[in-house]
Write a protein that holds these residues in place. Structure first.
Motif, PDB file in Angstrom:
ATOM      1  N   GLY A   1      25.548   3.760 -14.235  1.00 55.41           N
ATOM      2  CA  GLY A   1      26.642   3.361 -14.787  1.00 55.41           C
ATOM      3  C   GLY A   1      26.845   4.060 -16.282  1.00 55.41           C
TER       4      GLY A   1
ATOM      5  N   GLY B   1      29.616   7.464 -11.145  1.00 56.02           N
ATOM      6  CA  GLY B   1      30.112   7.331 -10.053  1.00 56.02           C
ATOM      7  C   GLY B   1      31.479   8.315  -9.766  1.00 56.02           C
ATOM      8  N   ASP B   2      31.260   9.271 -10.367  1.00 57.05           N
ATOM      9  CA  ASP B   2      32.280  10.532  -9.957  1.00 57.05           C
ATOM     10  C   ASP B   2      31.814  11.500  -8.767  1.00 57.05           C
TER      11      ASP B   2
ATOM     12  N   ARG C   1      23.088   4.281  -9.124  1.00 52.62           N
ATOM     13  CA  ARG C   1      23.755   4.532 -10.248  1.00 52.62           C
ATOM     14  C   ARG C   1      23.489   3.760 -11.395  1.00 52.62           C
TER      15      ARG C   1
ATOM     16  N   ASP D   1      29.062  11.956  -5.481  1.00 52.03           N
ATOM     17  CA  ASP D   1      27.923  11.229  -4.386  1.00 52.03           C
ATOM     18  C   ASP D   1      26.968  12.425  -4.152  1.00 52.03           C
TER      19      ASP D   1
ATOM     20  N   ASP E   1      22.023  -0.307  -5.882  1.00 49.35           N
ATOM     21  CA  ASP E   1      22.819   1.203  -6.184  1.00 49.35           C
ATOM     22  C   ASP E   1      21.724   1.929  -7.102  1.00 49.35           C
TER      23      ASP E   1
END
Length: 542
Positions: free
Chosen positions: A219, A460-461, A217, A463, A215
């Motif tokens: 975080g 994660g809010d 992302r 894409d 991933d």
């Protein structure tokens, strides 16, 4: 080691820089260290784990250091911020995730060698050939170290596109920089094994990308840690996101009023119809705007120019084009007396279709050229970094954060706006002045959008598709430029919000500064490219 004497802290800083240069010789060579320009360095897995251990030891030493001297304490805290940031990211290791860790370590030192020309040509060629010989081992380490459980297909595909430019870079670009035919032939011969290594890496990454499942992302936890410990901001990702939303709302109201309609986006898209017709025409027009910005600085006495400084406006290097869709800048090597910087115009990659080239040109419309040239050149990156290169604290020249450097460049756009740079009195044509002022406001709004999107992506809010849609509808990017921008955010978390975050803090520091604007600019920009909390201490003397 327990440091209590004021005189021992500078030695500790010097020792740390020597360690950094020895561990990252490619970076040291770009900065101008001739003692490090014959090797690219070690990229084996053991090196990265050993480096983390050694960095932890350096952090302990600097955290124990004490001094009553303001400048020395800022130097110490700068090193601490960098080490804390590095160790925080050890849990999210780029060397196992991102192939550009390796490709950039090849491209930039070799490119900078001919760009800066710090040696006579025959010595320069010898140093380049020595480093070309190491390219296969560096790229083999990339293949060995990448972890399919950590590497994201998106990041791998981005790097694969850059790797495919490697053969042309080493076999055409590098030899093409050598005037002497015999020396040119030596470079060409040395380049072939490196070119084959790039071919192997590109094929490997294409296959590896199909199995990669990591991933991109970062975080929220790590993102916030970096904002607090590395950038010394005092708040985390959630607050940064909210600040971006507040700034965006204010700037959107401003651009609506200036555009005379709620549909300001349509107005900005219409301005994109007026753009340079070719990439070379774009470069020529950027060059003219760069000269205009410098003359305006001199006329208004806003800064002190470094002796011998020069900003050359040139096409972006081919290896950079697949991964960077906007203008950029490369500073003079600060450990030398050189003061020539390079403003890279965002050239389209060779594989772009005619429509993609058109979109790249539209994103560099004539309305936007002025504010972008101010940002990249005067008094933005080039003035800042050429001025910084004249200062006498090496650690400040070497360790930089985009929260200051990009914040400074965006602050520069507003500074010239305050002095009438985009006004009809200066520009001479009402329609052109209005277009440039709209572009100035939209450029700040674009940076607010980056604050929103980058934090949303990595927490994660949002894409990738949502981020690209946001940047095309809430800013004025064309679809292909938005794609390149969002891919960059995915690969480089926390960087995109640095522009407006830094600019707003610099404006607040200026409000508290007692002295002339020129004194403020010279002092703050000459202090380095510091985390903003440290920059405040230097500027205000506390």
């Amino acid at each position: 080691m327990h440091v209590t004497e004021t005189t021992t802290l500078p030695r500790l800083v010097d020792d740390f820089l020597s360690w950094q240069f020895d561990r990252h010789p490619g970076t040291a060579a770009i900065l101008g260290s001739l003692a490090h320009d014959r090797t690219l360095g070690d990229f084996g897995a053991d090196f990265f784990t050993r480096y983390d251990r050694e960095a932890a030891g350096w952090l302990e030493r600097f955290e124990r250091a004490r001094t009553d001297d303001l400048d020395e304490s800022v130097d110490r805290d700068l090193v601490i911020s960098v080490l804390r940031g590095h160790l925080a990211k050890a849990s999210w290791p780029a060397w196992r995730r991102d192939p550009t860790t390796y490709t950039a370590a090849v491209f930039f030192p070799l490119f900078a060698a001919f760009l800066n020309r710090l040696r006579p040509e025959h010595e320069l060629v010898d140093s380049v050939i020595a480093r070309l010989a190491e390219v296969p081992s560096v790229l083999a380490a990339c293949q060995a170290n990448l972890d399919p459980d950590l590497a994201s297909p998106l990041i791998v595909a981005r790097a694969a596109a850059q790797a495919r430019t490697g053969r042309a870079f080493v076999t055409r670009t590098l030899p093409g920089e050598v005037a002497d035919p015999g020396l040119r032939a030596k470079v060409a011969a040395a380049a072939e094994p490196a070119a084959e290594a790039f071919d192997r890496l590109a094929a490997f990454l294409d296959a590896f990308g199909r199995t990669a499942r990591g991933d991109w992302r970062m975080g929220e936890q790590l993102y916030s840690t970096l904002l607090r410990d590395q950038e010394v901001l005092g708040y985390g990702a959630a607050e940064l996101h909210e600040r971006g939303k507040v700034a965006y709302a204010e700037l959107e109201a401003e651009i609506r009023a200036l555009a005379g309609t709620d549909d300001w986006h349509a107005v900005m898209l219409s301005l994109q119809d007026d753009h340079p017709p070719t990439p070379e025409a774009m470069r020529v027009e950027y060059e003219a705007e760069t000269r205009r910005a410098r003359a305006f600085l001199v006329e208004h006495g806003l800064v002190t120019l470094a002796d011998g400084e020069e900003c050359r406006v040139v096409p972006s290097p081919a290896f950079q084009r697949p991964i960077l869709s906007v203008a950029s800048y490369m500073s003079p090597p600060p450990l030398t007396s050189a003061r020539v910087g390079h403003f890279f115009v965002p050239w389209p990659p060779e594989e772009f279709t005619a429509d993609q080239v058109e979109q790249r040109l539209r994103t560099n419309s004539r309305a936007q050229l002025a504010t972008i040239a101010v940002h990249e050149a005067y008094p933005g990156h080039h003035w800042h970094l050429s001025w910084l290169a004249t200062q006498n604290r090496p650690v400040r020249k070497v360790l930089r954060t985009p929260y200051f450097s990009e914040g400074w460049a965006l602050y520069s756009e507003k500074l010239l706006k305050e002095h009438g740079y985009y006004s009809v009195e200066t520009v001479g044509d009402a329609a052109k002045a209005r277009a440039q002022e709209l572009a100035y406001v939209e450029a700040r709004l674009f940076r607010a959008a980056r604050m929103i999107v980058d934090t949303a992506l990595h927490c994660g809010d949002m894409d990738v598709a949502e981020a690209e849609a946001f940047m095309t509808t809430k800013a004025s990017l064309t679809p292909s430029t938005a794609q390149g921008e969002v891919n960059r955010y995915c690969a480089w978390p926390t960087q995109a919000p640095s522009y407006l975050t830094g600019a707003l803090e610099i404006e607040r520091i200026r409000d508290e500064f007692t002295g002339t604007q020129r004194e403020f600019h010279d002092k703050l920009a000459g202090s380095g490219s510091l985390p903003l909390g440290l920059a405040r201490r230097v500027a205000l003397g506390r």
